[in-house]
Design a protein around this motif. Sequence first.
Motif, mmCIF file in Angstrom:
data_model
loop_
_atom_site.group_PDB
_atom_site.id
_atom_site.type_symbol
_atom_site.label_atom_id
_atom_site.label_comp_id
_atom_site.label_asym_id
_atom_site.label_seq_id
_atom_site.Cartn_x
_atom_site.Cartn_y
_atom_site.Cartn_z
ATOM 1 N N UNK A 32 -76.165 34.754 -49.123
ATOM 2 C CA UNK A 32 -77.610 34.765 -49.405
ATOM 3 C C UNK A 32 -77.897 34.200 -50.799
ATOM 4 N N UNK A 33 -77.066 34.549 -51.770
ATOM 5 C CA UNK A 33 -77.284 34.033 -53.141
ATOM 6 C C UNK A 33 -77.136 32.510 -53.158
ATOM 7 N N UNK A 34 -76.225 32.010 -52.344
ATOM 8 C CA UNK A 34 -76.052 30.549 -52.290
ATOM 9 C C UNK A 34 -77.286 29.896 -51.653
ATOM 10 N N UNK A 35 -77.735 30.507 -50.556
ATOM 11 C CA UNK A 35 -78.884 29.956 -49.827
ATOM 12 C C UNK A 35 -80.157 29.979 -50.681
ATOM 13 N N UNK A 36 -80.415 31.105 -51.323
ATOM 14 C CA UNK A 36 -81.694 31.275 -52.032
ATOM 15 C C UNK A 36 -81.658 30.675 -53.436
ATOM 16 N N UNK A 37 -80.544 30.887 -54.124
ATOM 17 C CA UNK A 37 -80.493 30.470 -55.542
ATOM 18 C C UNK A 37 -79.585 29.261 -55.780
ATOM 19 N N UNK A 38 -78.806 28.877 -54.780
ATOM 20 C CA UNK A 38 -77.805 27.821 -54.988
ATOM 21 C C UNK A 38 -76.620 28.342 -55.796
ATOM 22 N N UNK A 39 -76.396 29.671 -55.728
ATOM 23 C CA UNK A 39 -75.320 30.286 -56.523
ATOM 24 C C UNK A 39 -73.976 30.158 -55.810
ATOM 25 N N UNK A 40 -72.992 29.632 -56.532
ATOM 26 C CA UNK A 40 -71.638 29.515 -55.994
ATOM 27 C C UNK A 40 -70.673 29.817 -57.129
ATOM 28 N N UNK A 41 -69.691 30.671 -56.898
ATOM 29 C CA UNK A 41 -68.749 30.965 -57.987
ATOM 30 C C UNK A 41 -67.778 29.798 -58.152
ATOM 31 N N UNK A 42 -67.330 29.609 -59.390
ATOM 32 C CA UNK A 42 -66.442 28.487 -59.687
ATOM 33 C C UNK A 42 -65.086 28.911 -60.218
ATOM 34 N N UNK A 43 -64.988 30.175 -60.657
ATOM 35 C CA UNK A 43 -63.775 30.590 -61.365
ATOM 36 C C UNK A 43 -62.972 31.561 -60.501
ATOM 37 N N UNK A 44 -61.657 31.313 -60.410
ATOM 38 C CA UNK A 44 -60.830 32.151 -59.533
ATOM 39 C C UNK A 44 -60.181 33.310 -60.296
ATOM 40 N N UNK A 45 -59.404 34.092 -59.564
ATOM 41 C CA UNK A 45 -58.799 35.298 -60.138
ATOM 42 C C UNK A 45 -57.872 34.969 -61.313
ATOM 43 N N UNK A 46 -57.104 33.880 -61.193
ATOM 44 C CA UNK A 46 -56.198 33.517 -62.288
ATOM 45 C C UNK A 46 -56.987 33.211 -63.562
ATOM 46 N N UNK A 47 -58.155 32.581 -63.400
ATOM 47 C CA UNK A 47 -58.975 32.277 -64.585
ATOM 48 C C UNK A 47 -59.589 33.553 -65.176
ATOM 49 N N UNK A 48 -59.908 34.503 -64.300
ATOM 50 C CA UNK A 48 -60.431 35.785 -64.819
ATOM 51 C C UNK A 48 -59.353 36.466 -65.666
ATOM 52 N N UNK A 49 -58.123 36.486 -65.140
ATOM 53 C CA UNK A 49 -57.049 37.173 -65.857
ATOM 54 C C UNK A 49 -56.685 36.420 -67.140
ATOM 55 N N UNK A 50 -56.626 35.091 -67.062
ATOM 56 C CA UNK A 50 -56.232 34.306 -68.239
ATOM 57 C C UNK A 50 -57.258 34.471 -69.364
ATOM 58 N N UNK A 51 -58.550 34.453 -69.008
ATOM 59 C CA UNK A 51 -59.575 34.577 -70.063
ATOM 60 C C UNK A 51 -59.590 36.000 -70.623
ATOM 61 N N UNK A 52 -59.349 36.984 -69.761
ATOM 62 C CA UNK A 52 -59.283 38.368 -70.237
ATOM 63 C C UNK A 52 -58.130 38.511 -71.233
ATOM 64 N N UNK A 53 -56.982 37.915 -70.888
ATOM 65 C CA UNK A 53 -55.804 38.051 -71.749
ATOM 66 C C UNK A 53 -56.019 37.344 -73.092
ATOM 67 N N UNK A 54 -56.671 36.185 -73.041
ATOM 68 C CA UNK A 54 -56.959 35.442 -74.277
ATOM 69 C C UNK A 54 -57.846 36.303 -75.201
ATOM 70 N N UNK A 55 -58.798 36.981 -74.612
ATOM 71 C CA UNK A 55 -59.711 37.854 -75.378
ATOM 72 C C UNK A 55 -58.956 39.068 -75.931
ATOM 73 N N UNK A 56 -58.154 39.701 -75.081
ATOM 74 C CA UNK A 56 -57.426 40.910 -75.490
ATOM 75 C C UNK A 56 -56.401 40.590 -76.578
ATOM 76 N N UNK A 57 -55.746 39.455 -76.425
ATOM 77 C CA UNK A 57 -54.701 39.091 -77.388
ATOM 78 C C UNK A 57 -55.297 38.482 -78.665
#
Length: 345
Positions: free
Chosen positions: A306-331
């Motif tokens: 529904x978010x894609x249909x109404x707002x054109x919302x599509x996620x671009x970042x995968x789980x590995x990118x979530x973990x890598x950015x979290x680790x960069x922040x934590x470290x």
Amino acid sequence: MAEKILLTGGAGYIGSHTYVALLAASYEVTILDNFQNANRSVIDRLEQLTGQPVSFAEADIRDATTLAGLFAEYQFDAVVHFAALKAVSESVERPLDYFDVNISGLINLLRVMDAAGCRNIVFSSSATVYGVPDETPTPETAEFRAMNPYGQTKISGEQILNQLTAADDRWNVGILRYFNPAGAHDSALIGEDPRDIPNNLMPFIAKVAAGELEELQVFGDDYDTPDGTGVRDYIHVDDLAKGHVLSLAALLGDGQSHLVNLGTGEGHSVLEMVSAYKRASNRDVPYRITERRAGDVPVYVARADKAEEILGFKTERNLDEMCASSWKWIAGPHSSEDPGPEEKG
Ligand code: NAD
Ligand code: UFG
């Protein structure tokens, strides 16, 4: 002329990332926050990140006089409303505080907006409004089920907004139900502040990887899921931030109110999260299987179409990118800055 946005709770985790996304989309943004759950240094780091001074007010959303003064001064076109208390177990212990900030605070804000003639609002809701859903992936049409006072405040907030738009069609409301935000900005200047012992999975794993906590407790491995551990729809906080930009554009463009899930539509188990974080950090994440956590939901995964249909919302970042950015922040140097006891509740 650039549209003017009030960002309540803009010093917090999702709010600070949304601030950066809104500036990139050329909005003029003022942050309001009382630092109940944020570090004051976030403001300096946002200035460093964007290269611009931050327009900022230290205030409580329940303070009508200060809010009215800000609306008179800035003539906001819309509000993105993040400011709320969000710890589920604390809401069970102190429900009145949650009703006060999350419900009375919302009503106070809406009254001030109405008086100022600003009737566009994006509201932070949550997958928690579904309780234990009958259907996964869960569509927006699933019924409300409050599991705890925090969840009740999000249901009440949505109902208040829906009844307001039904009563007065000058109101335009975007209700965004977030699934599980994770990760941090790639600059490592902002992220989820993990100084206290975290309740949520990703910041807890991060602290175990960093050696600050000994081991992760995995809350149950006997759920009806592929590996028996809880499954969630983790969404990169920068993708989530972009969802707010799209929601605002819809409200300020064609004035269409909307209610959408913001998730990826994909689920990952606790053990998959552990493996992904180990890969990203190149550190061990010791864990132990323990009892189920009271009140936990086995699976939360969004129906994301529904978010894609109404707002054109599509996620671009995968789980590995979530973990890598979290680790960069934590470290990095900023995640454990100590602002002093009076600065963080
Ligand atoms: P956060 O605690 O990092 O941010 C909330 C901000 O609001 C903080 O900076 C806090 O200082 C501020 N605040 C709290 N009470 C205030 C008050 N009375 N007046 C002014 N400011 C106040 O939380 P977050 O994770 O960024 O969450 C933002 C919103 O998204 C909240 O409404 C939350 O309920 C919702 N949400 C969060 C998640 C999640 O997992 N993080 C999931 C679904 C929904
Ligand atoms: N988990 C563990 N060990 C931990 C922490 C979590 O095994 O130390 C497990 C949980 O049992 C669950 C999964 O990891 O299976 C995710 O738990 P989180 O606490 O990170 O997230 P929840 O989905 O339970 O809750 C969060 C917010 C809610 C919000 C919901 C929306 O805390 O406020 O996401 O999906 F409503």
